[in-house]
Enzyme design. Structure first.
Site, PDB file in Angstrom:
ATOM      1  N   ARG A  45       0.842  -1.190   0.000  1.00 48.44           N
ATOM      2  CA  ARG A  45       0.000   0.000   0.000  1.00 48.44           C
ATOM      3  C   ARG A  45       0.878   1.241   0.000  1.00 48.44           C
ATOM      4  O   ARG A  45       1.948   1.268   0.596  1.00 48.44           O
ATOM      5  CB  ARG A  45      -0.915   0.032   1.236  1.00 48.44           C
ATOM      6  N   ASP A  69       4.590  -0.337  -7.051  1.00 47.28           N
ATOM      7  CA  ASP A  69       3.340  -0.829  -7.606  1.00 47.28           C
ATOM      8  C   ASP A  69       2.197   0.025  -7.062  1.00 47.28           C
ATOM      9  O   ASP A  69       1.103   0.024  -7.606  1.00 47.28           O
ATOM     10  CB  ASP A  69       3.153  -2.293  -7.227  1.00 47.28           C
ATOM     11  N   GLU A  74      -1.839   8.166  -5.331  1.00 45.74           N
ATOM     12  CA  GLU A  74      -2.134   7.643  -6.661  1.00 45.74           C
ATOM     13  C   GLU A  74      -3.618   7.749  -6.997  1.00 45.74           C
ATOM     14  O   GLU A  74      -3.973   7.896  -8.162  1.00 45.74           O
ATOM     15  CB  GLU A  74      -1.658   6.194  -6.809  1.00 45.74           C
ATOM     16  N   HIS A 106      -0.315  -1.082 -10.295  1.00 46.32           N
ATOM     17  CA  HIS A 106      -0.891  -1.769  -9.130  1.00 46.32           C
ATOM     18  C   HIS A 106      -1.533  -3.117  -9.455  1.00 46.32           C
ATOM     19  O   HIS A 106      -2.743  -3.287  -9.414  1.00 46.32           O
ATOM     20  CB  HIS A 106      -1.894  -0.884  -8.421  1.00 46.32           C
TER      21      HIS A 106
END
Length: 128
Positions: A45, A69, A74, A106
Site C-alpha cells: 500500500r 506498484d 495515486e 498496481h
C-alpha cells in the site's frame, strides 16, 4: 529488527498491510539508516512510504532504484484524465520524472474497488 534490516539490506520489499503501526514505515528516519544504493520496492500500500521523504532522499542519491506498484496519492491521478494538464507538482510526475524510479499499474492485489474503477474507466474510454 527493523534497524538491522535497514542497515544491512541491499533490497527492501514491502509486503505488509496498512495499519497505524506500518503507516510511513519508510520515512526520513528509516531511510537514513539504509545503505546508500539500496533498492526499495513497494507492492503493498502507498501509505507505507512517506513520499516526500522518499523523493528527497532519492534526489540526494540514497537509492539505486525504486519500484512502486503503489504510491501515496495515486488515487488522485490513476483514474483521472490529465492529458491536457501540466502536472508540475503532482506526486506522479515527481516520481516518474527520474530514471531510477519505476511505477507499475498496481497489479500486486486487485481489489473489488480497483476492478470497478478499471471497468468504469475502460467503458468511459470506449464511449469517447
Amino acid at each position: 529488527t527493523l534497524d538491522t534490516l535497514y542497515k544491512e539490506s541491499d533490497v527492501i520489499s514491502l509486503h505488509v498491510p496498512l495499519l497505524d503501526s506500518t503507516k510511513h514505515i519508510i520515512n526520513a528516519g528509516s531511510i537514513s539508516k539504509m545503505k546508500d544504493g539500496v533498492i526499495l520496492i513497494n507492492v503493498s500500500r502507498g501509505g507505507r512510504i512517506d513520499t516526500e521523504d522518499l523523493i528527497k532522499a532519492n534526489k540526494e542519491g540514497k537509492f539505486f532504484g525504486i519500484g512502486l506498484d503503489v504510491y501515496e496519492g495515486e488515487d488522485d491521478n490513476a483514474f483521472t484524465n490529465h492529458e491536457d494538464d501540466i502536472l508540475m507538482n503532482c506526486i506522479t510526475s515527481r516520481l516518474t520524472s527520474v530514471p531510477n524510479v519505476v511505477v507499475t499499474s498496481h497489479q500486486a492485489f486487485l481489489t473489488d474497488t480497483a476492478l470497478e474503477q478499471i471497468a468504469k474507466t475502460t467503458l468511459e474510454n470506449a464511449t469517447k
